[in-house]
Write a protein that holds these residues in place. Sequence first.
Motif, PDB file in Angstrom:
ATOM      1  N   LEU A 162      32.577  78.171  26.238  1.00 50.37           N
ATOM      2  CA  LEU A 162      32.923  79.464  26.561  1.00 50.37           C
ATOM      3  C   LEU A 162      32.151  80.389  25.741  1.00 50.37           C
ATOM      4  CD1 LEU A 162      36.885  78.808  26.187  1.00 50.37           C
ATOM      5  CD2 LEU A 162      35.548  79.031  28.244  1.00 50.37           C
ATOM      6  N   GLY A 163      31.341  79.941  25.241  1.00 49.61           N
ATOM      7  CA  GLY A 163      30.256  80.828  24.340  1.00 49.61           C
ATOM      8  C   GLY A 163      30.657  81.247  22.828  1.00 49.61           C
ATOM      9  N   GLY A 164      31.603  80.438  22.332  1.00 50.98           N
ATOM     10  CA  GLY A 164      32.279  80.415  21.077  1.00 50.98           C
ATOM     11  C   GLY A 164      31.225  80.002  19.808  1.00 50.98           C
ATOM     12  N   GLN A 165      31.504  80.292  18.639  1.00 49.86           N
ATOM     13  CA  GLN A 165      30.480  79.885  17.580  1.00 49.86           C
ATOM     14  C   GLN A 165      31.266  78.771  16.855  1.00 49.86           C
ATOM     15  OE1 GLN A 165      27.595  81.134  16.877  1.00 49.86           O
ATOM     16  NE2 GLN A 165      27.729  82.523  18.661  1.00 49.86           N
ATOM     17  N   LEU A 166      30.378  77.612  16.783  1.00 55.60           N
ATOM     18  CA  LEU A 166      31.159  76.553  15.857  1.00 55.60           C
ATOM     19  C   LEU A 166      31.261  76.725  14.491  1.00 55.60           C
ATOM     20  CD1 LEU A 166      28.951  73.321  17.277  1.00 55.60           C
ATOM     21  CD2 LEU A 166      31.401  74.289  18.021  1.00 55.60           C
ATOM     22  N   GLY A 167      30.684  77.593  13.954  1.00 57.28           N
ATOM     23  CA  GLY A 167      30.905  77.832  12.461  1.00 57.28           C
ATOM     24  C   GLY A 167      32.228  78.440  12.115  1.00 57.28           C
ATOM     25  N   ASP A 168      32.485  79.576  12.914  1.00 54.77           N
ATOM     26  CA  ASP A 168      33.826  80.107  13.054  1.00 54.77           C
ATOM     27  C   ASP A 168      35.043  79.405  13.362  1.00 54.77           C
ATOM     28  OD1 ASP A 168      35.507  82.509  12.942  1.00 54.77           O
ATOM     29  OD2 ASP A 168      35.910  82.238  14.997  1.00 54.77           O
ATOM     30  N   LEU A 169      34.894  78.362  14.358  1.00 52.74           N
ATOM     31  CA  LEU A 169      35.786  77.188  14.675  1.00 52.74           C
ATOM     32  C   LEU A 169      35.821  76.274  13.448  1.00 52.74           C
ATOM     33  CD1 LEU A 169      37.596  75.674  16.834  1.00 52.74           C
ATOM     34  CD2 LEU A 169      35.623  74.379  17.247  1.00 52.74           C
ATOM     35  N   ALA A 170      34.957  75.925  12.996  1.00 58.53           N
ATOM     36  CA  ALA A 170      34.971  74.791  11.770  1.00 58.53           C
ATOM     37  C   ALA A 170      35.694  75.351  10.439  1.00 58.53           C
ATOM     38  CB  ALA A 170      33.842  74.283  11.405  1.00 58.53           C
ATOM     39  N   VAL A 171      35.661  76.730  10.170  1.00 55.60           N
ATOM     40  CA  VAL A 171      36.240  77.393   9.102  1.00 55.60           C
ATOM     41  C   VAL A 171      37.619  77.591   9.349  1.00 55.60           C
ATOM     42  CG1 VAL A 171      36.275  79.306   7.731  1.00 55.60           C
ATOM     43  CG2 VAL A 171      33.990  78.322   8.212  1.00 55.60           C
ATOM     44  N   ARG A 172      37.945  78.265  10.550  1.00 59.24           N
ATOM     45  CA  ARG A 172      39.263  78.145  10.870  1.00 59.24           C
ATOM     46  C   ARG A 172      40.278  76.873  10.886  1.00 59.24           C
ATOM     47  NH1 ARG A 172      40.633  83.331  13.515  1.00 59.24           N
ATOM     48  NH2 ARG A 172      38.461  84.598  13.466  1.00 59.24           N
TER      49      ARG A 172
END
Length: 207
Positions: A162-172
């Motif tokens: 979907l074009g999201g960022q893995l870094g942001d996902l991992a931290v959340r």
Amino acid sequence: MSLSLMATNIVFAAGPTVDKPTGLFGVLAAAAQWFIGLFQAGGEVFMGLLTGIIPTLVVLLTAVNALIRLIGPEKIDRLGAVAARPGIRYYPVRYLIFPVLSVFFLTNPMCYTMGRFLPEKYKPAFYDSCVSYVHPITGLFPHANAGELFVYLGIAAGITGLGGQLGDLAVRYLLVGMIVILMRGIVTEFITLRMMARRTTNEEVPA
């Protein structure tokens, strides 16, 4: 060239055609096509991971394991004595810091053995906190639960698609997991103490 020869050449050029099966055979053919297509799609996702996120995870696993060897997992043993102390102010130590460090250093399933430092009344809640954290930690530290890394990889594949960022996902993923394990630990401790008190009361009542 005769008309019959021209017609024959046109048929061969167009190639043979086969009518699609109908009825029961048509349903079976469609089901078989869907079934193999499912695995083909899975293979495409796997190849995408193999050429994308997998190499990064392998390097990260190596680096984290080297760090753990340098620090030494035995150093978190001292934290067990502090986590075993009664009182509300030790909740974050017992159900947040202690489980996170146990999962990080000892990984799944050895992290649960750190419950040996706690009294019996705290062990169920500590286990609940640990077992609830073995997936949220994999976003940043996949070594902690490498055997079930596919759970995070499945989520990561959807987010990147979907074009999201893995870094942001991992931290959340990590932070939400910390909040959840603290809440679960406190609630499970409360339930455990109530059940233990009820059992003690029942044992004291004469038959």
